[in-house]
Design an enzyme around this catalytic site. Sequence first.
Site, short mmCIF file in Angstrom:
data_model
loop_
_atom_site.label_atom_id
_atom_site.label_comp_id
_atom_site.label_asym_id
_atom_site.label_seq_id
_atom_site.Cartn_x
_atom_site.Cartn_y
_atom_site.Cartn_z
CB CYS A 330 8.61 -4.97 4.71
SG CYS A 330 8.05 -3.53 3.55
NE ARG A 359 0.31 1.19 4.00
CZ ARG A 359 0.19 0.67 2.93
NH1 ARG A 359 0.22 1.51 1.82
NH2 ARG A 359 1.38 -0.40 2.91
CD GLN A 377 -0.23 -4.24 1.92
OE1 GLN A 377 0.58 -4.16 3.01
NE2 GLN A 377 0.39 -3.92 0.85
CG ASP A 379 3.18 -7.37 1.89
OD1 ASP A 379 3.55 -7.60 0.63
OD2 ASP A 379 3.47 -6.97 3.11
CG HIS A 381 8.22 -8.74 2.24
ND1 HIS A 381 7.00 -8.54 2.79
CD2 HIS A 381 8.73 -7.79 1.76
CE1 HIS A 381 6.55 -7.44 2.52
NE2 HIS A 381 7.28 -6.72 2.34
CE LYS A 461 3.68 1.70 -7.57
NZ LYS A 461 2.83 2.43 -7.18
CG HIS A 507 8.43 -4.85 -1.17
ND1 HIS A 507 8.46 -4.43 0.39
CD2 HIS A 507 9.91 -4.59 -1.36
CE1 HIS A 507 9.49 -4.66 0.83
NE2 HIS A 507 10.64 -4.01 -0.12
#
Length: 639
Positions: A330, A359, A377, A379, A381, A461, A507
């Site tokens: 992000c 992570r 990911q 991912d 946004h 979420k 997200h």
Amino acid sequence: MKVRFKGKEYQAEGGSTVLDFLARMEGVEEDRLIAARLNGREVDLSSPLEEGSLELITWEDEEGKEIYRHTASHVMAQAVMELFPGTKLAVGPAIKDGFYYDFDLPEALSPEDLPRIEQRMEEIVQRDLPLRREVVSRGEAVELFRSLGQDYKVELLEEMEGEEVTLYRQGDFVDLCRGPHLPSTGRLRHFKLLSLAGAYWKGDETRPMLQRIYGTAFDKEEDLSAYLHFLKEAERRDHRRLGRELDLFSFHEEAGPGVVFYHPRGAVLRGIIEDFLKEEHRKRGYQMVVTPHLFRGRLWHESGHMDYYRENMYVFEKDGMEYVVKPMNCPGHVLIYKTRPRSYRDLPLKFFELGTVYRYERSGVLHGLLRVRGFTQDDAHIFCREDQLREQVEECLEFAFYSLRTFGFRDFEVFLSTRPEKSVGSDELWERATFALRDSLVELGIPFQVDPGEGVFYGPKIDVKLKDAIGRLWQGPTVQADFNLPERFNLQYTGRDNRPHRPVVIHRVVLAGIERFYGVLLEHYAGELPPWLAPVQVVVVPIADRHLDYANRVREALERAGIRVEVDDDRETVSMKVRRAQLQKIPFTLVVGDRETEGGTVSVRDRAGRDVRGVPLQEFTVKVAKMVEERVTTADWEG
RNA sequence: GCCGGUGUAGCUCAAUGGUAGAGCGUCCGCCUUGUAAGCGGUUGGUUGGAGGUUCGAUUCCUCUCACCGGCUCCA
């Protein structure tokens, strides 16, 4: 007194028990009864009958299974107490598919102890001890358990509210328990102890570590063996094993835990997944971006990650400067957003990245591809106006479901997670975000459950869990609404009114972590990937050396059609090459010999072992290309 | 991170303090093969790593790493 049962009213005598009454009823098999529901309360069969309504609880009811297994856990506890005097009991509930009991034992158990405990359980079943319910005052119970040295029970009692508690006794064994239970230990039939594990008292890592025994119990023998078969089936599908056997990926001690090495074949599958994602995102108006893996620490302080996520981050120092290996994408996307003024007409702005993040995960939690330290990911946004939020969330959900269905998943469960304890932002922002998510789900008519306190630190979420071929649920897509990030980074767009406004950020991930999805996919298909996903779709098996030329011509023809094909030119028997192709779970094996060479055909064998001879090469090519094109989820040659 | 378990050849697994073995695989021959294991030979190990006990350690002890089942955490 009057008792209603199955829609009819009966006259019953006072002083009788639930069982007395039920035993007289038509169609009630006494030895199938587990418990009953009396005026809405679950009660033992030995409870005194009361005026009102009575319902059966049998094995067919979820509650019935729970009660049955809960009794099994008591029997196990008794067995452990008998074999290991001085054992302190913690808790022993029924769980999905079984039960467990936590013990504080004077010695460490080993797997060899399980059969012994099982045997003692059998004996207790043989003794057919009645389980007797007893109501006592809390004080009496504390005294009793204190005298027995059952400290954990005492602790539980001290935290309980209400003046009365119930105990259950069977023989010499007594436990603090709400019940109800089976009427006697003899009613327990088919059970098995499955595994041994450590577990913290009350799940709190600062409290003592207890020993947990997991087991399961069933009413019918065939159900127990079906369950044991399910466990075997799960083992057969283990993606870690498939990854090695199919030469897809590996882990290396010298490289460190939790990071994946994709082999050539494994990388093909990964590439297919990534290509799918890139194409689908492009179609839906996402713009692909790429951001670096390494950022200065400053950005992560601004974003709040340093405060709320630090323990999961790889942070280090170089030239007196703090750096972070990105754990999320992000902040990077935010930087791109901020490179120029944005107009309300630009919104929604959708940045997509196959973003690889790292992570730190505690060493004990790593698990094949399903839980790793480095993963990618899908991912994105979405920067949008608040009034676009619901529509955008809905689009995300539709995208997610479309993708999962394409990969062959059919059943899902959806969860809405609300604010966790450790979180940023005002109550008001959280409320708005939570309502936006809820409204989207309601609008789409998607049934969901609320998971209180399970949100991420920056926002609520929606989680979609997917059910695999043998009914297991796996974490899949998530959609998160975030009002905090725009605030922190002071994100703006210019509105129609020519004034600055604050966008909202969504997200979202579709397949989520590619690694995890990859693992789930393998387990779902047990390695038998459909043609469009199979790293090698076709193996050509020439019968003798003189068929090699033709085999290679077949290979070239298939390659021209975009099919992934290999020729097995080893000097081995046909049987051996077929066997190897089968073990590699290749969708189609083509055997070519004299007949095929002459006729320009192939002999097709599919993964299920079906064997069709004399198929014109052209026909085979077209059919497989079509299967790939249509992304069918099976690989049957006929039917 | 914590509890318990496991680490022996590429894989699956033997070897209870006395020279580390089998099957499969690899490689080399022979066989030219018709739908899940053709035949023969060959190769392969600092027994996860470090330290200790012992005349001697795969075996016993300590530390450490990785993995497995859980707990906690989580995409």
